[in-house]
Design a protein around this motif. Structure first.
Motif, short mmCIF file in Angstrom:
data_model
loop_
_atom_site.label_atom_id
_atom_site.label_comp_id
_atom_site.label_asym_id
_atom_site.label_seq_id
_atom_site.Cartn_x
_atom_site.Cartn_y
_atom_site.Cartn_z
N ALA A 85 -12.05 0.25 -11.07
CA ALA A 85 -12.72 1.22 -10.21
C ALA A 85 -11.72 2.25 -9.67
N VAL A 86 -12.16 3.49 -9.59
CA VAL A 86 -11.32 4.56 -9.06
C VAL A 86 -11.31 4.48 -7.54
N ASN A 87 -10.12 4.54 -6.95
CA ASN A 87 -9.98 4.56 -5.49
C ASN A 87 -9.67 5.98 -5.03
N TYR A 88 -9.77 6.20 -3.72
CA TYR A 88 -9.65 7.56 -3.19
C TYR A 88 -8.59 7.61 -2.10
N ILE A 89 -7.77 8.66 -2.13
CA ILE A 89 -6.73 8.86 -1.12
C ILE A 89 -7.18 9.98 -0.18
#
Length: 257
Positions: A85-89
């Motif tokens: 899954a893509v995470n967000y900063i």
């Protein structure tokens, strides 16, 4: 023989004095919560919840009764056999760039507030009906350093930790840790604040840094015993060496006479 006994006793007294100075730590320096009374009740009225900061890494998962409708919001990055899954900063402006919805400002929100914000945006855009939003802070960790038994960086899974728990993770303070002046350094979106907390007082529970936030740095200062001990070890060694020399000289003198 009487002279020999007197010299021997004098040496023992001097040696005991030297040892007492090398390990001088009082009870008041090491006991926690000294002013807490027996059966005293302290109600925790703090409703602490971690707030999202610039630089935080968050995971966001959207679930609906129809998984196909939520799929555009749960981007999977191909990393071999199993996707990730893509995470967000959270960027310098406090935003993340989210699929379909675009820029969303999350800085300063709790995870619960962020969930409600997402639900509101899905509803306003008529995109999803009654979605379940799961948000986690992935970089929630604290650093404990200084006069503790196991200094290091400790990840926090439940996004809520007290300074007492953090010190427990680090194996507690050493006997030479300064309990009345523990420092907490906090970075709040580029602004660093320094707070000090006294573990020997029950007022520790009312401190604004009793609950730690992500990436807080806890430093335990060495007490006077540790500082003087570090600088005085060589002096103590010298004293013992000189005392031993004098005793040996005296023994030789007494033996010859």
């Amino acid at each position: 023989m009487n002279k020999l006994n007197r010299i021997y006793k004098s040496y023992l007294i001097l040696f005991s004095i030297v040892l007492s100075f090398s390990s001088c730590v009082t009870k008041q320096e090491v006991v926690y919560f000294q002013n807490a009374k027996d059966f005293e009740t302290m109600v925790d009225t703090d409703t602490f919840e971690a707030k999202l900061k610039i630089g935080d890494i968050v995971s966001i998962y959207i679930s609906t009764l129809n998984p196909a409708l939520a799929q555009p919001y749960n981007i999977i990055m191909e990393t071999g056999a199993a996707g990730e899954a893509v995470n967000y900063i959270i960027d310098i402006d406090g935003n993340i760039d989210y699929p379909v919805l675009g820029k969303i400002k999350l800085v300063g929100l709790t995870t619960e507030e962020a969930k409600e914000l997402f639900k509101k945006k899905f509803k306003e855009g008529n995109l999803l009906k009654d979605p379940v939003v799961i948000i986690r802070i992935l970089n929630y960790r604290i650093t404990v350093a200084g006069a503790v038994n196991s200094p290091g960086v400790y990840p926090i899974e439940n996004e809520r930790v007290t300074i007492l728990e953090a010190l427990g993770m680090a194996g507690d303070l050493t006997i030479k840790g300064k309990r009345e002046n523990v420092m907490v350094i906090r970075d709040q979106n580029g602004t660093k604040t320094v707070s000090r907390i006294d573990l020997t007082s029950k007022e520790v529970f009312n401190s604004p840094v009793f609950y730690l936030t992500q990436n807080d740095y806890v430093y335990v200062e060495p007490n006077n015993s540790a500082v003087s001990g570090a600088s005085g070890d060589s002096r103590i060694s010298t004293i013992i060496t000189i005392t031993s020399f004098l005793l040996t000289t005296a023994l030789i003198f007494v033996t010859r006479n």
